[in-house]
Design an enzyme around this catalytic site. Structure first.
Site, PDB file in Angstrom:
ATOM      1  N   LYS A  79       0.799  -1.016   0.206  1.00 50.52           N
ATOM      2  CA  LYS A  79      -0.002   0.132   0.134  1.00 50.52           C
ATOM      3  C   LYS A  79       0.752   1.128   0.141  1.00 50.52           C
ATOM      4  CE  LYS A  79      -2.134  -1.117   3.824  1.00 50.52           C
ATOM      5  NZ  LYS A  79      -1.676  -2.324   4.296  1.00 50.52           N
ATOM      6  N   ARG A 117      -9.150   0.993   9.166  1.00 52.35           N
ATOM      7  CA  ARG A 117      -8.868  -0.440   9.557  1.00 52.35           C
ATOM      8  C   ARG A 117     -10.052  -0.896  10.105  1.00 52.35           C
ATOM      9  NH1 ARG A 117      -3.044   0.397   9.210  1.00 52.35           N
ATOM     10  NH2 ARG A 117      -1.802  -1.541   9.427  1.00 52.35           N
ATOM     11  N   ARG A 121      12.038  -6.159   4.902  1.00 53.69           N
ATOM     12  CA  ARG A 121      11.864  -4.925   4.567  1.00 53.69           C
ATOM     13  C   ARG A 121      12.622  -3.829   5.453  1.00 53.69           C
ATOM     14  NH1 ARG A 121       5.483  -2.879   4.482  1.00 53.69           N
ATOM     15  NH2 ARG A 121       5.430  -3.172   6.548  1.00 53.69           N
ATOM     16  N   ARG A 175      11.477  -1.450  10.641  1.00 52.30           N
ATOM     17  CA  ARG A 175      10.152  -1.174  11.550  1.00 52.30           C
ATOM     18  C   ARG A 175      10.310  -2.281  12.759  1.00 52.30           C
ATOM     19  NH1 ARG A 175       5.019  -0.141   8.136  1.00 52.30           N
ATOM     20  NH2 ARG A 175       3.980  -1.175   9.953  1.00 52.30           N
ATOM     21  N   ARG A 187      -0.530  -8.530  13.351  1.00 54.03           N
ATOM     22  CA  ARG A 187      -1.173  -7.802  12.287  1.00 54.03           C
ATOM     23  C   ARG A 187      -2.071  -8.337  11.335  1.00 54.03           C
ATOM     24  NH1 ARG A 187       4.524  -5.556  10.732  1.00 54.03           N
ATOM     25  NH2 ARG A 187       3.526  -4.222   9.310  1.00 54.03           N
TER      26      ARG A 187
HETATM   27  P1  AMP Z   1       1.100   0.125   8.950  1.00 51.26           P
HETATM   28  O1  AMP Z   1       2.316   1.444   8.906  1.00 51.26           O
HETATM   29  O2  AMP Z   1      -0.159   0.809   8.302  1.00 51.26           O
HETATM   30  O3  AMP Z   1       1.471  -0.756   8.913  1.00 51.26           O
HETATM   31  O4  AMP Z   1       0.640   0.580  10.501  1.00 51.26           O
HETATM   32  C1  AMP Z   1       1.391   0.350  11.625  1.00 51.26           C
HETATM   33  C2  AMP Z   1       0.860   0.160  13.119  1.00 51.26           C
HETATM   34  O5  AMP Z   1       0.123   1.363  13.312  1.00 51.26           O
HETATM   35  C3  AMP Z   1      -0.397  -0.867  12.976  1.00 51.26           C
HETATM   36  O6  AMP Z   1      -0.001  -2.469  13.131  1.00 51.26           O
HETATM   37  C4  AMP Z   1      -1.148  -0.526  14.057  1.00 51.26           C
HETATM   38  O7  AMP Z   1      -0.803  -0.765  15.196  1.00 51.26           O
HETATM   39  C5  AMP Z   1      -1.142   1.151  13.929  1.00 51.26           C
HETATM   40  N1  AMP Z   1      -2.173   1.557  12.895  1.00 51.26           N
HETATM   41  C6  AMP Z   1      -2.107   2.195  11.727  1.00 51.26           C
HETATM   42  N2  AMP Z   1      -2.963   2.526  11.173  1.00 51.26           N
HETATM   43  C7  AMP Z   1      -4.167   2.232  12.171  1.00 51.26           C
HETATM   44  C8  AMP Z   1      -5.412   2.369  11.979  1.00 51.26           C
HETATM   45  N3  AMP Z   1      -6.190   2.907  10.967  1.00 51.26           N
HETATM   46  N4  AMP Z   1      -6.320   1.628  13.130  1.00 51.26           N
HETATM   47  C9  AMP Z   1      -5.752   1.370  14.052  1.00 51.26           C
HETATM   48  N5  AMP Z   1      -4.286   1.022  14.039  1.00 51.26           N
HETATM   49  C10 AMP Z   1      -3.472   1.484  13.212  1.00 51.26           C
END
Ligand code: AMP
Length: 215
Positions: free
Chosen positions: A13, A87, A126, A160, A171
């Site tokens: 994404k 989400r 990554r 990360r 996740r």
């Molecule tokens: P991402 O970078 O999108 O993979 O997000 C990393 C982490 O941030 C996720 O595993 C969640 O812990 C938190 N997170 C990001 N976006 C959301 C969201 N829309 N709702 C809830 N938690 C989020």
């Protein structure tokens, strides 16, 4: 034009959102990036979410909706790419209301489909440029041999903390439990489109371009 990129962790994404930012005058709104920035700058929100994110669990709807509302009301753009948001169904409803209040709509919800086993490999290999966010992968897109980011020249890369197998499994579970119901939600509204996220990065970008040209 406003779109959502929907897909499990590691679906690509962020990579595709960055392509769209470069190609069209759109702004990427990534709640993951916002939460990581909050952690780096040591804000109250950043401190509150650190453990939850490291474990791979979802941050509360209230926090992420607040972050999106703030960005949406302050950033000016021809369109937004929602990356990693919504989400949950509550977040999807909140986004619908936010857009309606601004007299805007969602033009497409693009689901990026990738096999679970491919996701594990993608996420664990990554790394990211600390300066511009360009994403690399040990196997599919290694960091340049001269150690400089091909996009901005920075020599600093980060990994990360939640890109490990244990957090990834949490996740992925959160994706199937809380986020995948959004596929049906947007399908019912006639806004859902799927692309093959297993394809090469350029092929996925071309598929997304086609969808946006028709939207
Ligand atoms: P991402 O970078 O999108 O993979 O997000 C990393 C982490 O941030 C996720 O595993 C969640 O812990 C938190 N997170 C990001 N976006 C959301 C969201 N829309 N709702 C809830 N938690 C989020």
């Amino acid at each position: 034009m406003n779109i959502i990129l929907l897909g499990p962790p590691g679906a690509g994404k962020g990579t595709q959102a960055r392509r769209l930012v470069d190609a069209r005058n759109m702004v990427q709104l990534s709640t993951g990036d916002m939460l990581r920035a909050a952690q780096s700058s040591g804000t109250e929100i950043g401190k509150k979410v650190a453990g939850v994110m490291a474990r791979g669990e979802l941050v509360t709807d209230e926090i992420v909706i607040g972050l999106i509302e703030e960005q949406f009301s302050t950033v000016k753009a021809d369109g937004f790419i929602f990356d990693g948001f919504p989400r949950t169904l509550a977040q999807a409803d909140a986004l619908g209301h936010l857009l309606a209040r601004a007299g805007q709509k969602l033009d497409a919800v693009i689901e990026m489909k990738v096999d679970d086993e491919a996701l594990v490999a993608r996420v664990t290999g990554r790394s990211t440029c600390a300066n511009c966010g360009e994403v690399y992968h040990d196997v599919t897109k290694p960091q340049p041999a001269d150690g400089k980011c091909s996009n901005c020249g920075s020599t600093e890369f980060t990994h990360r903390p939640d890109d490990n197998e244990e957090s990834f499994r949490t996740r992925l579970l959160a994706y199937y439990r809380d986020t995948s119901p959004l596929i049906g939600y947007y399908y019912a509204k006639g806004q859902h489109v799927a692309v093959d996220g297993m394809a090469e990065i350029d092929a996925v970008a071309a598929a997304i371009r086609d969808i946006l040209d028709k939207s």
